[in-house]
Design a protein around this motif. Structure first.
Motif, PDB file in Angstrom:
ATOM      1  N   UNK A 278       0.858  -1.183   0.000  1.00 50.41           N
ATOM      2  CA  UNK A 278       0.000   0.000   0.000  1.00 50.41           C
ATOM      3  C   UNK A 278       0.897   1.237   0.000  1.00 50.41           C
ATOM      4  N   UNK A 279       0.301   2.383  -0.214  1.00 55.53           N
ATOM      5  CA  UNK A 279       1.023   3.654  -0.102  1.00 55.53           C
ATOM      6  C   UNK A 279       0.762   4.226   1.291  1.00 55.53           C
ATOM      7  N   UNK A 280       1.829   4.581   1.983  1.00 57.60           N
ATOM      8  CA  UNK A 280       1.705   5.035   3.370  1.00 57.60           C
ATOM      9  C   UNK A 280       2.241   6.451   3.496  1.00 57.60           C
ATOM     10  N   UNK A 281       1.397   7.347   3.999  1.00 55.62           N
ATOM     11  CA  UNK A 281       1.797   8.739   4.238  1.00 55.62           C
ATOM     12  C   UNK A 281       1.677   9.022   5.724  1.00 55.62           C
ATOM     13  N   UNK A 282       2.803   9.371   6.345  1.00 51.42           N
ATOM     14  CA  UNK A 282       2.779   9.731   7.759  1.00 51.42           C
ATOM     15  C   UNK A 282       3.016  11.232   7.894  1.00 51.42           C
ATOM     16  N   UNK A 283       2.116  11.884   8.610  1.00 50.84           N
ATOM     17  CA  UNK A 283       2.211  13.328   8.801  1.00 50.84           C
ATOM     18  C   UNK A 283       2.596  13.603  10.252  1.00 50.84           C
ATOM     19  N   UNK A 284       3.755  14.204  10.462  1.00 50.84           N
ATOM     20  CA  UNK A 284       4.183  14.569  11.810  1.00 50.84           C
ATOM     21  C   UNK A 284       3.606  15.942  12.139  1.00 50.84           C
ATOM     22  N   UNK A 285       2.528  15.944  12.916  1.00 48.54           N
ATOM     23  CA  UNK A 285       1.828  17.198  13.207  1.00 48.54           C
ATOM     24  C   UNK A 285       1.882  17.549  14.689  1.00 48.54           C
ATOM     25  N   UNK A 286       2.848  16.974  15.406  1.00 48.96           N
ATOM     26  CA  UNK A 286       2.911  17.176  16.856  1.00 48.96           C
ATOM     27  C   UNK A 286       2.975  18.652  17.234  1.00 48.96           C
ATOM     28  N   UNK A 287       3.940  19.370  16.654  1.00 49.84           N
ATOM     29  CA  UNK A 287       4.112  20.777  17.021  1.00 49.84           C
ATOM     30  C   UNK A 287       2.871  21.592  16.661  1.00 49.84           C
ATOM     31  N   UNK A 288       2.271  21.259  15.557  1.00 43.48           N
ATOM     32  CA  UNK A 288       1.062  21.956  15.096  1.00 43.48           C
ATOM     33  C   UNK A 288      -0.071  21.794  16.121  1.00 43.48           C
ATOM     34  N   UNK A 289      -0.224  20.598  16.650  1.00 44.56           N
ATOM     35  CA  UNK A 289      -1.270  20.341  17.642  1.00 44.56           C
ATOM     36  C   UNK A 289      -0.947  21.000  18.978  1.00 44.56           C
ATOM     37  N   UNK A 290       0.296  20.896  19.417  1.00 50.26           N
ATOM     38  CA  UNK A 290       0.656  21.496  20.704  1.00 50.26           C
ATOM     39  C   UNK A 290       0.424  23.006  20.684  1.00 50.26           C
ATOM     40  N   UNK A 291       0.693  23.619  19.556  1.00 51.19           N
ATOM     41  CA  UNK A 291       0.474  25.053  19.430  1.00 51.19           C
ATOM     42  C   UNK A 291      -1.013  25.378  19.514  1.00 51.19           C
ATOM     43  N   UNK A 292      -1.830  24.579  18.843  1.00 54.20           N
ATOM     44  CA  UNK A 292      -3.278  24.803  18.847  1.00 54.20           C
ATOM     45  C   UNK A 292      -3.877  24.597  20.244  1.00 54.20           C
ATOM     46  N   UNK A 293      -3.277  23.672  21.015  1.00 49.62           N
ATOM     47  CA  UNK A 293      -3.825  23.322  22.328  1.00 49.62           C
ATOM     48  C   UNK A 293      -3.260  24.172  23.466  1.00 49.62           C
ATOM     49  N   UNK A 294      -2.343  25.066  23.146  1.00 54.30           N
ATOM     50  CA  UNK A 294      -1.700  25.887  24.179  1.00 54.30           C
ATOM     51  C   UNK A 294      -2.747  26.707  24.945  1.00 54.30           C
ATOM     52  N   UNK A 407      -6.435  19.336  32.272  1.00 51.08           N
ATOM     53  CA  UNK A 407      -5.874  20.674  32.129  1.00 51.08           C
ATOM     54  C   UNK A 407      -5.159  20.846  30.794  1.00 51.08           C
ATOM     55  N   UNK A 408      -4.246  21.811  30.758  1.00 51.58           N
ATOM     56  CA  UNK A 408      -3.547  22.147  29.520  1.00 51.58           C
ATOM     57  C   UNK A 408      -2.655  20.991  29.050  1.00 51.58           C
ATOM     58  N   UNK A 409      -2.566  20.831  27.728  1.00 54.48           N
ATOM     59  CA  UNK A 409      -1.746  19.786  27.116  1.00 54.48           C
ATOM     60  C   UNK A 409      -0.474  20.404  26.549  1.00 54.48           C
ATOM     61  N   UNK A 410       0.660  19.771  26.849  1.00 56.64           N
ATOM     62  CA  UNK A 410       1.913  20.183  26.213  1.00 56.64           C
ATOM     63  C   UNK A 410       2.808  18.952  26.079  1.00 56.64           C
ATOM     64  N   UNK A 411       3.917  19.120  25.390  1.00 57.32           N
ATOM     65  CA  UNK A 411       4.799  17.983  25.098  1.00 57.32           C
ATOM     66  C   UNK A 411       5.344  17.331  26.371  1.00 57.32           C
TER      67      UNK A 411
END
Length: 518
Positions: A278-294, A407-411
């Motif tokens: 199959x074709x596999x695409x992995x998107x590393x969006x960790x920083x994007x989510x942490x910023x949104x959840x700040x 509470x707040x989510x961060x890395x």
């Protein structure tokens, strides 16, 4: 699903019963295929087209003689297929065929002693006196012509009846629930002995059939799958891979809220070095989510942000791929039944992470697991040679660890709960409790307290452990983990996980609590 190639199958016609799923499960536990159809969604013509080996009528909340009571075409009793009526289904059978239904002088609820009068058919092998689960306010006061009473209780004159010549059977109680002590035997008598099913339906045969069906349906089309790494989406992706190979593209979004090493495990199985085509695409969006959840602490706001961001990322990746013909959805049978039996061909928000966009460029939804229960999905995964750590993976919420962090989510907080949860799961496995407990996980509270580590005072977080036992996830009881196991888990967490100096165990049942924390 195309079920025409299944030779033995039980049709369950639902009249609003609360145990409709359970009846289907019990039949499948006998290795016989079954489907649930709502009474309003199936005509006599469709019943005949289904070609059932046997039919079961479910219970329901109404009175069979009521003006707007759920009913069925009376010609169904003339097609020669064995029929079993349960509770309301029994009363409906009696009502349509000329019997009489009245309000019971004494309603029966719960465990009820039942006296067996005739053991020559559906009640074969039962004790003379057995305990069943009753739940009714009406009762059959007069059986239709040609029927014999085969069981009764102190307050219910017709606990069971049958017309063997026409292969019609009815029980006032619920054989599908565990409270009916010999209920499985009754269903086995009906499905195997009376309907003549061989009990040969196996997951390996199902897998081969589905691969052929998918291959024929999709042809040369392109398929897109949102792969969460959970059991359902992983099994669905694997099945499609076996069917159409590189025509399938899986998009896996790592939002940074997964369990420890989960992204690596999914990539190892489905990525370029994995064994599936199959074709596999992995998107590393960790920083994007942490910023949104700040700065976000409210649970529902977290869920909304995570769901919406997933949709944005999925859309971005879908545009890169271009037009696709089919979108894969990991719908399983409980979703279908709970959504209204046959009305679930829409993308529901509880799938994947917060739902999929409804305007991705695709022609049709493919739901290869829509006729399977969760345990059957796991068995299918094993047939497809998925690793056991994927197949037996614990239930995991779409928003991930965000709702297991109060509470707040961060890395930093994510790392704490990932490490604690990994230790918890490892020790539960070592203790041999992983198959006993329905769901278990570690959560990070927002409570900080004073502790002593060596010669120093600390002011750090408390980890909460949760473990429940449940059959349906609607209600749950806290699991009684042995004290020595809890002690071992606590010692490891406070010694191996930074910024944790206290471990608590949540013994709250559901209700009043929920299984998850947020």
């Amino acid at each position: 699903m195309n079920n025409s190639n299944i030779k033995e199958k039980i049709l369950i016609i639902d009249f609003g019963g609360q145990y409709n799923q359970l009846i289907a499960r019990r039949v499948r536990e006998l290795n016989v295929y079954s489907e649930v159809k709502g009474f309003e969604n199936i005509s006599l013509k469709e019943v005949l087209e289904f070609e059932p080996t046997g039919i079961i009528f479910t219970g329901g909340p109404q009175s069979a003689y009521g003006k707007d009571a759920p009913s069925i075409d009376e010609k169904i009793f003339e097609i020669g297929v064995p029929i079993l009526g349960i509770c309301y289904g029994a009363q409906l059978m009696a009502h349509i065929l000329g019997g009489k239904i009245d309000t019971a002088p004494t309603s029966e609820y719960g465990h009820t002693k039942t006296f067996i009068k005739d053991k020559n058919s559906i009640l074969n092998g039962l004790d003379d006196n057995t305990v069943v689960w009753m739940s009714h306010t009406d009762c059959i006061s007069k059986v239709p012509q040609g029927f014999e009473i085969t069981a009764c209780t102190e307050n219910c004159p017709v606990a069971a009846m049958e017309n063997r010549n026409k292969k019609l059977y009815a029980v006032q109680f619920h054989p599908e629930v565990n409270h009916t002590i010999q209920g499985r035997k009754i269903l086995e008598n009906f499905v195997i002995d009376i309907c003549g099913c061989s009990g040969s339906w196996q997951m390996g045969i199902y897998a081969d059939d589905q691969i052929k069906i998918l291959r024929e349906k999709i042809g040369s089309g392109k398929v897109l799958c949102a792969l969460s790494g959970g059991v359902d989406s992983s099994v669905a992706a694997t099945l499609l891979s076996k069917a159409v190979g590189k025509q399938l593209t899986c998009v896996f979004v790592d939002h940074g809220l997964l369990r420890k090493n989960e992204a690596e495990e999914v990539s190892q199985v489905f990525g370029p070095n994995g064994k599936y085509e199959l074709n596999f695409i992995m998107v590393d969006a960790k920083d994007r989510y942490y910023e949104k959840l700040k700065g976000v602490t409210e649970p529902e706001e977290k869920r909304k942000i995570i769901g919406e961001e997933f949709i944005r990322i999925f859309e971005e990746e879908a545009k890169k791929i271009g037009a696709v013909d089919y979108l894969v959805q990991g719908t399983i049978y409980p979703d279908v039944i709970e959504s209204g039996l046959g009305k679930s061909a829409v993308i529901k928000s509880h799938h994947n992470v917060g739902g999929l966009p409804d305007y991705v460029d695709f022609k049709e939804i493919v739901e290869p697991l829509r006729m399977l229960f969760k345990d059957e999905v796991r068995n299918l995964g094993r047939e497809l040679d998925l690793p056991e750590y994927i197949v037996s993976r614990q239930p995991f919420p779409g928003p991930g660890l965000a709702i297991r962090i109060i509470g707040e989510v961060n890395a930093d907080k994510v790392k704490i709960v990932q490490d604690a949860d990994a230790i918890y799961r490892e020790e539960i496995g070592k203790a041999g409790l992983d198959k006993e407990i329905s769901q278990y996980f570690a959560a990070l509270t927002n409570m900080r307290s004073v502790g002593v580590m060596g010669d120093f005072r600390t002011y750090d977080y408390a980890i909460a452990l949760r473990a429940v036992k449940t059959s349906d996830f609607m209600t749950a009881e806290a699991y009684d983990i042995p004290w020595e196991v809890l002690q071992r888990i606590m010692n490891r967490i406070v010694n191996e996980v930074d910024h944790v100096n206290r471990v608590v165990y949540d013994i709250t049942s559901k209700p009043p609590g929920t299984i998850e924390f947020e």
